[in-house]
Design a protein around this motif. Structure first.
Motif, PDB file in Angstrom:
ATOM      1  N   ALA A   1       0.877  -1.125   0.100  1.00  0.00           N
ATOM      2  CA  ALA A   1       0.045   0.142  -0.055  1.00  0.00           C
ATOM      3  C   ALA A   1       0.945   1.199  -0.140  1.00  0.00           C
ATOM      4  O   ALA A   1       2.156   1.166   0.506  1.00  0.00           O
ATOM      5  CB  ALA A   1      -0.897   0.141   1.169  1.00  0.00           C
ATOM      6  N   ASP A   2       0.358   2.393  -0.772  1.00  0.00           N
ATOM      7  CA  ASP A   2       1.122   3.469  -0.685  1.00  0.00           C
ATOM      8  C   ASP A   2       1.695   3.981   0.741  1.00  0.00           C
ATOM      9  O   ASP A   2       2.889   4.306   0.980  1.00  0.00           O
ATOM     10  CB  ASP A   2       0.538   4.577  -1.522  1.00  0.00           C
ATOM     11  N   SER A   3       0.597   4.006   1.733  1.00  0.00           N
ATOM     12  CA  SER A   3       0.617   4.565   3.038  1.00  0.00           C
ATOM     13  C   SER A   3       1.999   3.716   3.518  1.00  0.00           C
ATOM     14  O   SER A   3       2.407   4.463   4.722  1.00  0.00           O
ATOM     15  CB  SER A   3      -0.240   4.594   3.634  1.00  0.00           C
ATOM     16  N   VAL A   4       2.486   2.532   3.361  1.00  0.00           N
ATOM     17  CA  VAL A   4       3.565   1.748   4.064  1.00  0.00           C
ATOM     18  C   VAL A   4       4.689   1.671   3.527  1.00  0.00           C
ATOM     19  O   VAL A   4       5.740   1.203   3.896  1.00  0.00           O
ATOM     20  CB  VAL A   4       3.046   0.620   4.652  1.00  0.00           C
ATOM     21  N   LYS A   5       4.716   2.009   2.169  1.00  0.00           N
ATOM     22  CA  LYS A   5       6.152   2.069   1.212  1.00  0.00           C
ATOM     23  C   LYS A   5       7.288   2.758   1.886  1.00  0.00           C
ATOM     24  O   LYS A   5       7.003   3.719   2.437  1.00  0.00           O
ATOM     25  CB  LYS A   5       5.793   2.467  -0.098  1.00  0.00           C
ATOM     26  N   GLY A   6       8.206   2.172   2.013  1.00  0.00           N
ATOM     27  CA  GLY A   6       9.406   2.597   2.460  1.00  0.00           C
ATOM     28  C   GLY A   6       9.525   2.257   4.107  1.00  0.00           C
ATOM     29  O   GLY A   6      10.444   2.662   4.802  1.00  0.00           O
ATOM     30  N   ARG A   7       8.383   1.943   4.782  1.00  0.00           N
ATOM     31  CA  ARG A   7       8.386   1.683   6.228  1.00  0.00           C
ATOM     32  C   ARG A   7       8.263   0.292   6.581  1.00  0.00           C
ATOM     33  O   ARG A   7       8.626  -0.274   7.822  1.00  0.00           O
ATOM     34  CB  ARG A   7       7.176   2.574   6.899  1.00  0.00           C
ATOM     35  N   PHE A   8       7.486  -0.420   5.751  1.00  0.00           N
ATOM     36  CA  PHE A   8       7.099  -1.851   6.232  1.00  0.00           C
ATOM     37  C   PHE A   8       7.657  -2.801   4.910  1.00  0.00           C
ATOM     38  O   PHE A   8       7.888  -2.316   3.708  1.00  0.00           O
ATOM     39  CB  PHE A   8       5.277  -2.128   6.114  1.00  0.00           C
ATOM     40  N   THR A   9       8.200  -3.929   5.525  1.00  0.00           N
ATOM     41  CA  THR A   9       8.651  -4.820   4.544  1.00  0.00           C
ATOM     42  C   THR A   9       8.078  -6.287   4.634  1.00  0.00           C
ATOM     43  O   THR A   9       7.911  -6.783   6.053  1.00  0.00           O
ATOM     44  CB  THR A   9      10.312  -4.973   4.898  1.00  0.00           C
ATOM     45  N   ILE A  10       7.531  -6.924   3.748  1.00  0.00           N
ATOM     46  CA  ILE A  10       7.056  -8.178   3.747  1.00  0.00           C
ATOM     47  C   ILE A  10       8.131  -9.032   3.193  1.00  0.00           C
ATOM     48  O   ILE A  10       8.841  -8.913   2.231  1.00  0.00           O
ATOM     49  CB  ILE A  10       5.611  -8.304   2.992  1.00  0.00           C
ATOM     50  N   SER A  11       8.077 -10.292   4.056  1.00  0.00           N
ATOM     51  CA  SER A  11       8.974 -11.387   3.611  1.00  0.00           C
ATOM     52  C   SER A  11       8.112 -12.771   4.006  1.00  0.00           C
ATOM     53  O   SER A  11       7.426 -12.916   4.601  1.00  0.00           O
ATOM     54  CB  SER A  11      10.448 -11.238   4.183  1.00  0.00           C
ATOM     55  N   ARG A  12       8.766 -13.880   3.442  1.00  0.00           N
ATOM     56  CA  ARG A  12       8.316 -15.127   3.502  1.00  0.00           C
ATOM     57  C   ARG A  12       9.402 -16.077   3.474  1.00  0.00           C
ATOM     58  O   ARG A  12      10.275 -16.086   3.026  1.00  0.00           O
ATOM     59  CB  ARG A  12       6.977 -15.491   2.657  1.00  0.00           C
ATOM     60  N   ASP A  13       9.046 -17.382   4.386  1.00  0.00           N
ATOM     61  CA  ASP A  13      10.063 -18.457   4.311  1.00  0.00           C
ATOM     62  C   ASP A  13       9.051 -19.599   3.875  1.00  0.00           C
ATOM     63  O   ASP A  13       8.088 -20.181   4.333  1.00  0.00           O
ATOM     64  CB  ASP A  13      10.156 -18.645   5.796  1.00  0.00           C
ATOM     65  N   ASN A  14       9.197 -20.008   2.354  1.00  0.00           N
ATOM     66  CA  ASN A  14       8.297 -21.055   1.876  1.00  0.00           C
ATOM     67  C   ASN A  14       8.296 -22.228   2.439  1.00  0.00           C
ATOM     68  O   ASN A  14       7.511 -22.967   2.422  1.00  0.00           O
ATOM     69  CB  ASN A  14       8.693 -21.014   0.378  1.00  0.00           C
ATOM     70  N   ALA A  15       9.546 -22.639   3.052  1.00  0.00           N
ATOM     71  CA  ALA A  15       9.692 -23.880   3.626  1.00  0.00           C
ATOM     72  C   ALA A  15       9.078 -23.958   4.813  1.00  0.00           C
ATOM     73  O   ALA A  15       8.606 -25.130   5.246  1.00  0.00           O
ATOM     74  CB  ALA A  15      11.126 -24.174   4.137  1.00  0.00           C
ATOM     75  N   LYS A  16       8.778 -22.927   5.525  1.00  0.00           N
ATOM     76  CA  LYS A  16       7.963 -23.052   6.740  1.00  0.00           C
ATOM     77  C   LYS A  16       6.469 -22.367   6.715  1.00  0.00           C
ATOM     78  O   LYS A  16       5.889 -22.309   7.567  1.00  0.00           O
ATOM     79  CB  LYS A  16       8.523 -22.144   7.965  1.00  0.00           C
ATOM     80  N   ASP A  17       5.911 -22.214   5.567  1.00  0.00           N
ATOM     81  CA  ASP A  17       4.717 -21.492   4.835  1.00  0.00           C
ATOM     82  C   ASP A  17       4.580 -20.438   5.969  1.00  0.00           C
ATOM     83  O   ASP A  17       3.332 -20.291   6.558  1.00  0.00           O
ATOM     84  CB  ASP A  17       3.704 -22.650   5.095  1.00  0.00           C
ATOM     85  N   THR A  18       5.594 -19.509   6.266  1.00  0.00           N
ATOM     86  CA  THR A  18       5.420 -18.299   7.317  1.00  0.00           C
ATOM     87  C   THR A  18       5.505 -17.097   6.378  1.00  0.00           C
ATOM     88  O   THR A  18       6.644 -16.973   5.546  1.00  0.00           O
ATOM     89  CB  THR A  18       6.366 -18.543   8.307  1.00  0.00           C
ATOM     90  N   VAL A  19       4.848 -16.033   6.739  1.00  0.00           N
ATOM     91  CA  VAL A  19       4.864 -14.696   6.224  1.00  0.00           C
ATOM     92  C   VAL A  19       5.408 -13.635   7.224  1.00  0.00           C
ATOM     93  O   VAL A  19       4.789 -13.916   8.555  1.00  0.00           O
ATOM     94  CB  VAL A  19       4.053 -14.223   5.482  1.00  0.00           C
ATOM     95  N   TYR A  20       6.192 -12.680   7.200  1.00  0.00           N
ATOM     96  CA  TYR A  20       6.594 -11.689   7.955  1.00  0.00           C
ATOM     97  C   TYR A  20       6.104 -10.369   7.386  1.00  0.00           C
ATOM     98  O   TYR A  20       6.183 -10.151   6.547  1.00  0.00           O
ATOM     99  CB  TYR A  20       7.853 -11.788   8.459  1.00  0.00           C
TER     100      TYR A  20
END
Length: 116
Positions: A60-79
């Motif tokens: 979302a434009d409101s969070v760009k530069g502040r929030f980072t999404i990542s994932r671990d596919n082996a653990k089916d986990t998103v951060y």
């Protein structure tokens, strides 16, 4: 049965950081997209950030530069790493995933509170 279990919400001062986690478990068939949504009281739910199995992200434009999404596919986990939080970010954050059979799953939500 598929479960999305979120953790990491809580209270933080303005300018601070939080990291949300969401782990999928159960009979889930190949997660394609994982994402975080949020909803404040009286407002519509909005997409905060999403990530594909290949690592393509959108924000979302409101969070760009502040929030980072990542994932671990082996653990089916998103951060979701949230930095420079402000009171407008305070609400319930929910995890979402879409599997390879286009089935959608939601977490129960975790509260983020930002004090000014």
């Amino acid at each position: 049965q598929v479960q999305l279990v979120e953790s990491g919400g809580g209270l933080v001062q303005a300018g601070g950081s939080l990291r949300l986690s969401c782990a999928a478990s159960g009979s889930i068939s190949g997660i394609n997209v994982m994402a975080w949504y949020r909803q404040a009281p009286g407002k519509q739910r909005e997409l905060v950030a999403g990530i594909t199995v290949g690592g393509i992200t959108n924000y979302a434009d409101s969070v760009k530069g502040r929030f980072t999404i990542s994932r671990d596919n082996a653990k089916d986990t998103v951060y979701l790493q949230m930095n420079s939080l402000n009171p407008e970010d305070a609400c319930v954050y929910s995890c979402y995933c879409l599997d390879s059979r286009l089935r959608r799953y939601w977490g129960q939500g975790t509260q983020v509170t930002v004090s000014s």
